[in-house]
Write a protein that holds these residues in place. Structure first.
Motif, PDB file in Angstrom:
ATOM      1  N   ASP A  62      23.137  27.630 -22.094  1.00  0.00           N
ATOM      2  CA  ASP A  62      22.262  27.893 -23.239  1.00  0.00           C
ATOM      3  C   ASP A  62      21.276  29.015 -22.928  1.00  0.00           C
ATOM      4  OD1 ASP A  62      23.546  25.962 -24.769  1.00  0.00           O
ATOM      5  OD2 ASP A  62      22.036  24.409 -24.357  1.00  0.00           O
ATOM      6  N   ARG A  63      20.728  29.021 -21.710  1.00  0.00           N
ATOM      7  CA  ARG A  63      19.798  30.101 -21.314  1.00  0.00           C
ATOM      8  C   ARG A  63      20.526  31.438 -21.230  1.00  0.00           C
ATOM      9  NH1 ARG A  63      18.120  26.306 -17.730  1.00  0.00           N
ATOM     10  NH2 ARG A  63      19.034  27.362 -15.945  1.00  0.00           N
ATOM     11  N   LEU A  64      21.712  31.431 -20.633  1.00  0.00           N
ATOM     12  CA  LEU A  64      22.468  32.677 -20.485  1.00  0.00           C
ATOM     13  C   LEU A  64      22.835  33.292 -21.832  1.00  0.00           C
ATOM     14  CD1 LEU A  64      24.840  31.841 -17.520  1.00  0.00           C
ATOM     15  CD2 LEU A  64      23.065  33.602 -17.555  1.00  0.00           C
ATOM     16  N   LEU A  65      23.097  32.460 -22.814  1.00  0.00           N
ATOM     17  CA  LEU A  65      23.467  32.973 -24.139  1.00  0.00           C
ATOM     18  C   LEU A  65      22.350  33.813 -24.759  1.00  0.00           C
ATOM     19  CD1 LEU A  65      25.340  29.942 -25.665  1.00  0.00           C
ATOM     20  CD2 LEU A  65      26.292  32.213 -25.237  1.00  0.00           C
ATOM     21  N   ALA A  71      27.831  40.791 -20.289  1.00  0.00           N
ATOM     22  CA  ALA A  71      28.931  40.043 -19.667  1.00  0.00           C
ATOM     23  C   ALA A  71      28.519  38.597 -19.406  1.00  0.00           C
ATOM     24  CB  ALA A  71      29.386  40.711 -18.376  1.00  0.00           C
ATOM     25  N   GLY A  72      27.280  38.370 -19.032  1.00  0.00           N
ATOM     26  CA  GLY A  72      26.787  37.017 -18.812  1.00  0.00           C
ATOM     27  C   GLY A  72      26.828  36.178 -20.071  1.00  0.00           C
ATOM     28  N   ARG A  73      26.509  36.781 -21.211  1.00  0.00           N
ATOM     29  CA  ARG A  73      26.567  36.055 -22.481  1.00  0.00           C
ATOM     30  C   ARG A  73      28.009  35.669 -22.817  1.00  0.00           C
ATOM     31  NH1 ARG A  73      22.842  40.164 -23.729  1.00  0.00           N
ATOM     32  NH2 ARG A  73      24.216  41.230 -25.200  1.00  0.00           N
ATOM     33  N   VAL A  74      28.940  36.568 -22.541  1.00  0.00           N
ATOM     34  CA  VAL A  74      30.353  36.277 -22.814  1.00  0.00           C
ATOM     35  C   VAL A  74      30.877  35.202 -21.861  1.00  0.00           C
ATOM     36  CG1 VAL A  74      32.688  37.233 -22.842  1.00  0.00           C
ATOM     37  CG2 VAL A  74      30.800  38.491 -23.899  1.00  0.00           C
ATOM     38  N   TYR A  75      30.524  35.293 -20.583  1.00  0.00           N
ATOM     39  CA  TYR A  75      30.915  34.233 -19.652  1.00  0.00           C
ATOM     40  C   TYR A  75      30.368  32.893 -20.131  1.00  0.00           C
ATOM     41  CZ  TYR A  75      32.603  37.271 -15.814  1.00  0.00           C
ATOM     42  OH  TYR A  75      33.313  38.142 -15.024  1.00  0.00           O
ATOM     43  N   ALA A  76      29.101  32.870 -20.557  1.00  0.00           N
ATOM     44  CA  ALA A  76      28.480  31.622 -21.015  1.00  0.00           C
ATOM     45  C   ALA A  76      29.194  31.059 -22.238  1.00  0.00           C
ATOM     46  CB  ALA A  76      26.998  31.854 -21.313  1.00  0.00           C
ATOM     47  N   ALA A  77      29.504  31.887 -23.208  1.00  0.00           N
ATOM     48  CA  ALA A  77      30.196  31.411 -24.412  1.00  0.00           C
ATOM     49  C   ALA A  77      31.588  30.897 -24.067  1.00  0.00           C
ATOM     50  CB  ALA A  77      30.276  32.526 -25.452  1.00  0.00           C
ATOM     51  N   THR A  78      32.259  31.557 -23.150  1.00  0.00           N
ATOM     52  CA  THR A  78      33.595  31.131 -22.730  1.00  0.00           C
ATOM     53  C   THR A  78      33.543  29.744 -22.098  1.00  0.00           C
ATOM     54  OG1 THR A  78      34.253  33.427 -22.371  1.00  0.00           O
ATOM     55  CG2 THR A  78      35.599  31.736 -21.304  1.00  0.00           C
ATOM     56  N   LEU A  79      32.579  29.548 -21.194  1.00  0.00           N
ATOM     57  CA  LEU A  79      32.450  28.238 -20.558  1.00  0.00           C
ATOM     58  C   LEU A  79      32.010  27.174 -21.557  1.00  0.00           C
ATOM     59  CD1 LEU A  79      30.835  29.296 -17.190  1.00  0.00           C
ATOM     60  CD2 LEU A  79      33.023  28.133 -17.483  1.00  0.00           C
ATOM     61  N   LEU A  80      31.104  27.532 -22.436  1.00  0.00           N
ATOM     62  CA  LEU A  80      30.638  26.586 -23.441  1.00  0.00           C
ATOM     63  C   LEU A  80      31.794  26.140 -24.333  1.00  0.00           C
ATOM     64  CD1 LEU A  80      28.181  25.100 -24.450  1.00  0.00           C
ATOM     65  CD2 LEU A  80      27.670  27.059 -25.911  1.00  0.00           C
ATOM     66  N   ALA A  91      28.551  29.558 -30.607  1.00  0.00           N
ATOM     67  CA  ALA A  91      28.085  30.653 -29.737  1.00  0.00           C
ATOM     68  C   ALA A  91      28.817  31.944 -30.073  1.00  0.00           C
ATOM     69  CB  ALA A  91      28.298  30.284 -28.267  1.00  0.00           C
ATOM     70  N   TRP A  92      30.140  31.880 -30.234  1.00  0.00           N
ATOM     71  CA  TRP A  92      30.910  33.081 -30.585  1.00  0.00           C
ATOM     72  C   TRP A  92      30.463  33.627 -31.935  1.00  0.00           C
ATOM     73  CZ3 TRP A  92      32.571  35.334 -26.665  1.00  0.00           C
ATOM     74  CH2 TRP A  92      33.265  34.701 -25.645  1.00  0.00           C
ATOM     75  N   THR A  93      30.178  32.731 -32.881  1.00  0.00           N
ATOM     76  CA  THR A  93      29.714  33.164 -34.200  1.00  0.00           C
ATOM     77  C   THR A  93      28.390  33.891 -34.085  1.00  0.00           C
ATOM     78  OG1 THR A  93      30.902  31.351 -35.276  1.00  0.00           O
ATOM     79  CG2 THR A  93      29.105  32.361 -36.514  1.00  0.00           C
ATOM     80  N   ALA A  94      27.483  33.367 -33.273  1.00  0.00           N
ATOM     81  CA  ALA A  94      26.185  34.012 -33.076  1.00  0.00           C
ATOM     82  C   ALA A  94      26.327  35.363 -32.372  1.00  0.00           C
ATOM     83  CB  ALA A  94      25.259  33.099 -32.272  1.00  0.00           C
ATOM     84  N   LEU A  95      27.290  35.474 -31.463  1.00  0.00           N
ATOM     85  CA  LEU A  95      27.484  36.721 -30.718  1.00  0.00           C
ATOM     86  C   LEU A  95      28.264  37.776 -31.502  1.00  0.00           C
ATOM     87  CD1 LEU A  95      28.321  35.315 -27.168  1.00  0.00           C
ATOM     88  CD2 LEU A  95      26.194  36.417 -27.908  1.00  0.00           C
ATOM     89  N   ARG A  96      28.869  37.377 -32.590  1.00  0.00           N
ATOM     90  CA  ARG A  96      29.719  38.302 -33.353  1.00  0.00           C
ATOM     91  C   ARG A  96      28.980  39.564 -33.787  1.00  0.00           C
ATOM     92  NH1 ARG A  96      32.629  35.351 -37.956  1.00  0.00           N
ATOM     93  NH2 ARG A  96      30.464  35.027 -38.466  1.00  0.00           N
ATOM     94  N   TYR A 118      34.274  41.460 -28.993  1.00  0.00           N
ATOM     95  CA  TYR A 118      34.909  40.450 -28.151  1.00  0.00           C
ATOM     96  C   TYR A 118      34.791  39.082 -28.808  1.00  0.00           C
ATOM     97  CZ  TYR A 118      36.503  38.194 -23.872  1.00  0.00           C
ATOM     98  OH  TYR A 118      37.234  37.473 -22.951  1.00  0.00           O
ATOM     99  N   ALA A 119      33.597  38.767 -29.323  1.00  0.00           N
ATOM    100  CA  ALA A 119      33.369  37.485 -30.005  1.00  0.00           C
ATOM    101  C   ALA A 119      34.268  37.347 -31.227  1.00  0.00           C
ATOM    102  CB  ALA A 119      31.902  37.354 -30.384  1.00  0.00           C
ATOM    103  N   ALA A 120      34.384  38.415 -31.995  1.00  0.00           N
ATOM    104  CA  ALA A 120      35.235  38.371 -33.201  1.00  0.00           C
ATOM    105  C   ALA A 120      36.693  38.103 -32.818  1.00  0.00           C
ATOM    106  CB  ALA A 120      35.114  39.680 -33.979  1.00  0.00           C
ATOM    107  N   GLU A 121      37.156  38.696 -31.717  1.00  0.00           N
ATOM    108  CA  GLU A 121      38.522  38.443 -31.247  1.00  0.00           C
ATOM    109  C   GLU A 121      38.700  36.993 -30.843  1.00  0.00           C
ATOM    110  OE1 GLU A 121      39.635  41.197 -28.173  1.00  0.00           O
ATOM    111  OE2 GLU A 121      39.163  42.939 -29.427  1.00  0.00           O
ATOM    112  N   ARG A 122      37.701  36.442 -30.156  1.00  0.00           N
ATOM    113  CA  ARG A 122      37.777  35.028 -29.745  1.00  0.00           C
ATOM    114  C   ARG A 122      37.808  34.105 -30.958  1.00  0.00           C
ATOM    115  NH1 ARG A 122      37.419  33.892 -24.074  1.00  0.00           N
ATOM    116  NH2 ARG A 122      37.763  31.758 -24.805  1.00  0.00           N
ATOM    117  N   LEU A 123      36.990  34.420 -31.953  1.00  0.00           N
ATOM    118  CA  LEU A 123      36.967  33.605 -33.170  1.00  0.00           C
ATOM    119  C   LEU A 123      38.294  33.683 -33.914  1.00  0.00           C
ATOM    120  CD1 LEU A 123      33.361  34.326 -34.417  1.00  0.00           C
ATOM    121  CD2 LEU A 123      34.271  32.084 -33.756  1.00  0.00           C
ATOM    122  N   ALA A 124      38.895  34.861 -33.947  1.00  0.00           N
ATOM    123  CA  ALA A 124      40.168  35.044 -34.639  1.00  0.00           C
ATOM    124  C   ALA A 124      41.299  34.311 -33.924  1.00  0.00           C
ATOM    125  CB  ALA A 124      40.500  36.528 -34.754  1.00  0.00           C
TER     126      ALA A 124
END
Length: 126
Positions: A62-65, A71-80, A91-96, A118-124
């Motif tokens: 949550d802190r990293l996001l 890159a840290g935000r993407v790693y955090a969303a991936t793990l979350l 998280a991906w929606t917020a990062l979009r 990257y977030a949009a690709e993950r959401l898709a």
């Protein structure tokens, strides 16, 4: 027991530092030698720690996001996403909409995109 707690706290502090300053997103080895980047190693360690210390890891993610490098935000969303799919999707929606540049590496192939793309690709993909 006390030493184990201190070791866990030290490990999580190292992971938090590495991921908060992560300069490149890579989930495996990079370059001809297939070397692991420090941030990739940190990602793998926090992934392993999530089973035994879910609340501490969740707090870290949550802190990293909000405070991590791109890159840290993407790693955090991936793990979350792995720990809690609904929270990961949020998280991906917020990062979009995040325009920050993101350097990536897959094997010997280096690339760049934005956190938002990257977030949009993950959401898709879900």
């Amino acid at each position: 027991m006390f030493g184990m707690r201190r070791k866990k706290e030290s490990e999580l502090a190292w992971v938090a530092s590495e991921l908060s300053h992560a300069g490149r997103l890579a989930f495996g080895g990079v370059g001809i030698a297939g070397s692991l980047l420090p941030e990739t190693e940190a990602y793998q360690r926090i992934e392993a720690a999530a089973t035994d210390h879910p609340q501490e890891v969740r707090d870290l993610l949550d802190r990293l996001l909000t405070t991590g490098a791109p890159a840290g935000r993407v790693y955090a969303a991936t793990l979350l996403e792995r720990l809690d799919p609904a929270a990961g999707r949020a998280a991906w929606t917020a990062l979009r909409g995040d325009p920050a540049e993101l350097d990536t590496a897959t094997g010997c192939v280096m690339g760049s995109t934005t956190v938002g793309e990257y977030a949009a690709e993950r959401l898709a993909a879900t």
